[in-house]
Scaffold this motif. Structure first.
Motif, PDB file in Angstrom:
ATOM      1  N   SER A  34       0.853  -1.274  -0.145  1.00 35.55           N
ATOM      2  CA  SER A  34      -0.026   0.111  -0.076  1.00 35.55           C
ATOM      3  C   SER A  34       0.964   1.112  -0.112  1.00 35.55           C
ATOM      4  O   SER A  34       2.244   1.208   0.269  1.00 35.55           O
ATOM      5  N   GLU A  35       0.316   2.479  -0.262  1.00 35.52           N
ATOM      6  CA  GLU A  35       0.968   3.504  -0.274  1.00 35.52           C
ATOM      7  C   GLU A  35       1.541   3.915   1.245  1.00 35.52           C
ATOM      8  O   GLU A  35       2.873   4.285   1.427  1.00 35.52           O
ATOM      9  N   GLU A  36       0.968   3.588   2.200  1.00 33.91           N
ATOM     10  CA  GLU A  36       1.466   3.578   3.680  1.00 33.91           C
ATOM     11  C   GLU A  36       2.471   2.863   3.716  1.00 33.91           C
ATOM     12  O   GLU A  36       3.636   3.055   4.783  1.00 33.91           O
ATOM     13  N   ASP A  37       2.510   1.604   3.111  1.00 32.80           N
ATOM     14  CA  ASP A  37       3.493   0.570   3.475  1.00 32.80           C
ATOM     15  C   ASP A  37       4.855   1.221   2.843  1.00 32.80           C
ATOM     16  O   ASP A  37       6.094   1.173   3.403  1.00 32.80           O
ATOM     17  N   ILE A  38       4.690   1.550   1.469  1.00 31.82           N
ATOM     18  CA  ILE A  38       5.870   2.339   0.700  1.00 31.82           C
ATOM     19  C   ILE A  38       6.270   3.505   1.627  1.00 31.82           C
ATOM     20  O   ILE A  38       7.544   3.684   1.652  1.00 31.82           O
ATOM     21  N   ARG A  39       5.465   4.230   2.284  1.00 26.40           N
ATOM     22  CA  ARG A  39       5.790   5.398   2.994  1.00 26.40           C
ATOM     23  C   ARG A  39       6.880   4.976   4.016  1.00 26.40           C
ATOM     24  O   ARG A  39       7.960   5.615   4.364  1.00 26.40           O
ATOM     25  N   ALA A  40       6.490   3.700   4.961  1.00 20.36           N
ATOM     26  CA  ALA A  40       7.332   3.496   5.953  1.00 20.36           C
ATOM     27  C   ALA A  40       8.457   2.697   5.216  1.00 20.36           C
ATOM     28  O   ALA A  40       9.728   2.792   6.018  1.00 20.36           O
ATOM     29  N   TYR A  41       8.497   2.077   4.335  1.00 19.28           N
ATOM     30  CA  TYR A  41       9.423   1.493   3.785  1.00 19.28           C
ATOM     31  C   TYR A  41      10.556   2.302   3.248  1.00 19.28           C
ATOM     32  O   TYR A  41      11.835   2.193   3.445  1.00 19.28           O
ATOM     33  N   GLY A  42       9.928   3.675   2.628  1.00 19.57           N
ATOM     34  CA  GLY A  42      10.948   4.797   2.233  1.00 19.57           C
ATOM     35  C   GLY A  42      11.720   5.232   3.392  1.00 19.57           C
ATOM     36  O   GLY A  42      13.011   5.651   3.063  1.00 19.57           O
ATOM     37  N   ARG A  43      11.106   5.584   4.364  1.00 16.71           N
ATOM     38  CA  ARG A  43      11.867   6.004   5.688  1.00 16.71           C
ATOM     39  C   ARG A  43      12.896   5.062   6.010  1.00 16.71           C
ATOM     40  O   ARG A  43      14.097   5.625   6.428  1.00 16.71           O
ATOM     41  N   ALA A  50       4.696   2.939 -10.995  1.00 16.86           N
ATOM     42  CA  ALA A  50       3.832   3.707  -9.939  1.00 16.86           C
ATOM     43  C   ALA A  50       4.449   3.388  -8.625  1.00 16.86           C
ATOM     44  O   ALA A  50       4.523   4.276  -7.710  1.00 16.86           O
ATOM     45  N   GLU A  51       4.873   2.219  -8.284  1.00 13.69           N
ATOM     46  CA  GLU A  51       5.636   1.847  -7.198  1.00 13.69           C
ATOM     47  C   GLU A  51       6.915   2.531  -6.947  1.00 13.69           C
ATOM     48  O   GLU A  51       7.279   3.089  -5.961  1.00 13.69           O
ATOM     49  N   LEU A  52       7.556   2.730  -8.113  1.00 11.10           N
ATOM     50  CA  LEU A  52       8.847   3.544  -7.832  1.00 11.10           C
ATOM     51  C   LEU A  52       8.820   5.172  -7.708  1.00 11.10           C
ATOM     52  O   LEU A  52       9.291   5.364  -6.847  1.00 11.10           O
ATOM     53  N   ASP A  53       7.690   5.433  -8.136  1.00 10.15           N
ATOM     54  CA  ASP A  53       7.279   6.575  -8.073  1.00 10.15           C
ATOM     55  C   ASP A  53       7.003   7.201  -6.496  1.00 10.15           C
ATOM     56  O   ASP A  53       7.714   8.112  -6.081  1.00 10.15           O
ATOM     57  N   LEU A  54       6.173   6.168  -5.993  1.00  8.53           N
ATOM     58  CA  LEU A  54       5.931   6.471  -4.536  1.00  8.53           C
ATOM     59  C   LEU A  54       7.111   6.183  -3.754  1.00  8.53           C
ATOM     60  O   LEU A  54       7.402   6.742  -2.748  1.00  8.53           O
ATOM     61  N   PHE A  80       9.480  -4.245 -18.950  1.00  3.74           N
ATOM     62  CA  PHE A  80       8.704  -5.603 -18.761  1.00  3.74           C
ATOM     63  C   PHE A  80       7.544  -5.213 -17.887  1.00  3.74           C
ATOM     64  O   PHE A  80       6.627  -5.740 -18.080  1.00  3.74           O
ATOM     65  N   ALA A  81       7.712  -4.399 -16.879  1.00  2.92           N
ATOM     66  CA  ALA A  81       6.571  -3.857 -15.935  1.00  2.92           C
ATOM     67  C   ALA A  81       5.882  -2.764 -16.572  1.00  2.92           C
ATOM     68  O   ALA A  81       4.826  -2.471 -15.714  1.00  2.92           O
ATOM     69  N   GLY A  82       5.980  -2.728 -17.709  1.00  2.00           N
ATOM     70  CA  GLY A  82       4.978  -1.602 -18.385  1.00  2.00           C
ATOM     71  C   GLY A  82       5.190  -0.248 -18.219  1.00  2.00           C
ATOM     72  O   GLY A  82       4.239   0.699 -18.711  1.00  2.00           O
ATOM     73  N   GLY A  83       6.327   0.170 -17.813  1.00  3.13           N
ATOM     74  CA  GLY A  83       6.503   1.653 -17.364  1.00  3.13           C
ATOM     75  C   GLY A  83       7.061   2.456 -18.792  1.00  3.13           C
ATOM     76  O   GLY A  83       7.433   1.791 -19.794  1.00  3.13           O
ATOM     77  N   ASN A  84       6.702   3.729 -18.497  1.00  2.00           N
ATOM     78  CA  ASN A  84       7.285   4.507 -19.569  1.00  2.00           C
ATOM     79  C   ASN A  84       8.692   5.014 -19.352  1.00  2.00           C
ATOM     80  O   ASN A  84       9.035   5.571 -18.449  1.00  2.00           O
ATOM     81  N   LEU A  85       9.585   4.428 -20.137  1.00  2.00           N
ATOM     82  CA  LEU A  85      10.965   4.648 -19.872  1.00  2.00           C
ATOM     83  C   LEU A  85      11.306   6.221 -19.880  1.00  2.00           C
ATOM     84  O   LEU A  85      12.027   6.563 -18.793  1.00  2.00           O
ATOM     85  N   LEU A  86      11.224   6.945 -20.853  1.00  2.00           N
ATOM     86  CA  LEU A  86      11.460   8.277 -20.639  1.00  2.00           C
ATOM     87  C   LEU A  86      10.804   9.266 -19.637  1.00  2.00           C
ATOM     88  O   LEU A  86      11.449  10.275 -18.973  1.00  2.00           O
ATOM     89  N   VAL A  88      10.085   8.027 -16.566  1.00  2.00           N
ATOM     90  CA  VAL A  88      10.830   7.618 -15.460  1.00  2.00           C
ATOM     91  C   VAL A  88      12.054   8.440 -15.188  1.00  2.00           C
ATOM     92  O   VAL A  88      12.620   8.945 -14.131  1.00  2.00           O
ATOM     93  N   ILE A  89      12.791   8.685 -16.418  1.00  2.00           N
ATOM     94  CA  ILE A  89      13.936   9.470 -16.440  1.00  2.00           C
ATOM     95  C   ILE A  89      13.601  10.869 -16.053  1.00  2.00           C
ATOM     96  O   ILE A  89      14.557  11.602 -15.103  1.00  2.00           O
ATOM     97  N   ASP A  90      12.724  11.427 -16.542  1.00  2.00           N
ATOM     98  CA  ASP A  90      12.328  12.762 -16.632  1.00  2.00           C
ATOM     99  C   ASP A  90      11.757  12.939 -14.941  1.00  2.00           C
ATOM    100  O   ASP A  90      12.105  13.966 -14.379  1.00  2.00           O
ATOM    101  N   ASN A  91      11.265  12.023 -14.229  1.00  2.00           N
ATOM    102  CA  ASN A  91      10.769  12.064 -12.900  1.00  2.00           C
ATOM    103  C   ASN A  91      11.914  11.931 -12.088  1.00  2.00           C
ATOM    104  O   ASN A  91      11.746  12.554 -10.797  1.00  2.00           O
ATOM    105  N   HIS A  92      12.639  11.140 -12.301  1.00  2.00           N
ATOM    106  CA  HIS A  92      13.926  10.691 -11.201  1.00  2.00           C
ATOM    107  C   HIS A  92      15.294  10.868 -11.781  1.00  2.00           C
ATOM    108  O   HIS A  92      15.981  10.440 -10.960  1.00  2.00           O
ATOM    109  N   HIS A  93      15.505  11.824 -12.611  1.00  2.00           N
ATOM    110  CA  HIS A  93      16.883  11.698 -13.262  1.00  2.00           C
ATOM    111  C   HIS A  93      17.841  12.159 -11.869  1.00  2.00           C
ATOM    112  O   HIS A  93      18.952  11.848 -12.015  1.00  2.00           O
TER     113      HIS A  93
END
Length: 317
Positions: free
Chosen positions: A125-134, A164-168, A188-194, A196-201
Motif C-alpha cells: 500500500s502507499e502507507e507501506d511504501i511510505r514506511a519502507y521509504g523511511r 507507480a511503485e517506484l514513483d511512491l 517488462f513492468a509496463g513503465g514509460n522509460l523516458l 521515469v528518467i524525467d521524473n527521477h533523473h
C-alpha cells in the motif's frame, strides 16, 4: 559528457538458474568482457570478496568493479541487522573503488521462485511504501556516510516493480537513496522509460542497459508463468538485439547530465546466446549510441571504436 561501459557476469553464470550458466572461470569471464571492449564488471558468485586476491586478476584484464548486487531484507527487517549483513560487501567495494552497491529488495520477492507466477508479486500500500521509504533512507544515509552509496534496483516480481511503485518509493525516500534505472525491468513492468528518467533523473546514479524481446514478454501468461520462466524463454538480451530503442533513452540521460556507468545486464541461455558474441554485440551497439548522444566513453579502445563508428556513419551519409 563522460561515461563508462560495464557488463554483468550474469550472461556467463546465472546465480538463480544454474542451468543458464557457462562453464567458465572468473578469469575467462573477465578476459571475454575485456575482449568485447568493456572496462568494468559487476560482481557475481565467482568473485572473491577480497581485493588482495581479486585486485591482481582485475589488473591483468584491465577491468574494475562497477557495482554488484546486495540481497536486501529491509522491508521486513531491522536496520541494524542489515548494517551487519552488508558490512563485508561494503568494505570490499570501498577497497575496490566501486561506484555503488546495488540494493535489491528480496524480502517477500518472488523473483527467484520458479513456481511463483508473476501475478502473485508482493503488493504494498502507499502507507507501506511510505514506511519502507523511511527505512531505506536511513539505511542509505548510513551506507553513504560509511563511504559506499546505494543504488536501488526496481525489479520484476519484487515489492518495487512498477513505475507507480517506484514513483511512491522516490516520493517517500530521501536523496541519499540513489536509483539504479534498469531499462529492461521497467519495460517488462509496463513503465514509460523516458517518463521515469524525467521524473527521477536527479536520483539516477547507475544504469542497466538491459534489452528485451517484447515478443517473448507479450506471450507470457502472468497468471501461471514466473519471472524465471520469462528468463528461460529469452525475455532479456543485450542492447541492439532486442526491442528497446536506446537512443532516446541515452540522449535523455545526457540531457540531464548523467555521467556514470552504463552496464549491460542480460541473463539468457549461454548456449543459444554465446556470452562473448553477445557482449561484443551489446558493446558495439552502445558505442554507436554513445557517439550519437555525444558521450565520451572512457578507455582508449572505446574511443577508437567510437571514432570508427562515427566515420562509418559519415561514409554512409
Amino acid at each position: 559528457m563522460k561515461s563508462k561501459l560495464g557488463i554483468a557476469p550474469i550472461a556467463w553464470w546465472n546465480d538463480d538458474l544454474a542451468e543458464l550458466s557457462d562453464d567458465v572461470s572468473l578469469e575467462e569471464c573477465l578476459r571475454q568482457a575485456h575482449e568485447a571492449g568493456f572496462t568494468g564488471m559487476e560482481t557475481g558468485r565467482r568473485f572473491p570478496m577480497d581485493m588482495n586476491e581479486l585486485g591482481p586478476i582485475l589488473k591483468r584484464y584491465d577491468m574494475s568493479v562497477c557495482g554488484g548486487w546486495f540481497s536486501g531484507l529491509l522491508l521486513d527487517g531491522d536496520i541494524e541487522a542489515e548494517k551487519e549483513r552488508i558490512r563485508a560487501q561494503m568494505d570490499f567495494f570501498i577497497a575496490a573503488g566501486a561506484p555503488c552497491i546495488v540494493y535489491g529488495e528480496t524480502a517477500r520477492s518472488i523473483q527467484g521462485i520458479r513456481s511463483a507466477p508473476l501475478a502473485t508479486k508482493p503488493r504494498l500500500s502507499e502507507e507501506d511504501i511510505r514506511a519502507y521509504g523511511r527505512k531505506m533512507t536511513q539505511f542509505a544515509e548510513w551506507c553513504a556516510a560509511e563511504g559506499m552509496p546505494l543504488a536501488y534496483h526496481h525489479h520484476m516480481a519484487a515489492p518495487i516493480e512498477t513505475e507507480a511503485e517506484l514513483d511512491l518509493l522516490m516520493k517517500y525516500s530521501g536523496r541519499a537513496l540513489h536509483l539504479l534505472f534498469d531499462t529492461g525491468h521497467m519495460y517488462f513492468a509496463g513503465g514509460n522509460l523516458l517518463r521515469v528518467i524525467d521524473n527521477h533523473h536527479a536520483r539516477i546514479s547507475h544504469v542497466h542497459t538491459k534489452d528485451v524481446r517484447s515478443a517473448v514478454i507479450d506471450r507470457l501468461d502472468r497468471n501461471t508463468e514466473s519471472f524465471l520462466d520469462a528468463v528461460v524463454k529469452g525475455a532479456f538480451t543485450v542492447p541492439g538485439d532486442g526491442s528497446i530503442n536506446f537512443l532516446p533513452i541515452i540522449e535523455r540521460l545526457a540531457d540531464y547530465g548523467y555521467e556514470g556507468w552504463f552496464v549491460v545486464e542480460a541473463e539468457q541461455d549461454p548456449v543459444l546466446n554465446p556470452p562473448l558474441e553477445m557482449a561484443r554485440r551489446g558493446h558495439a551497439a552502445l558505442i554507436q549510441l554513445m557517439e550519437q548522444a555525444e558521450y565520451e566513453v572512457e578507455g582508449s579502445k572505446n574511443r577508437w571504436l567510437m571514432r570508427l563508428a562515427r566515420d562509418f556513419r559519415l561514409l554512409a551519409i
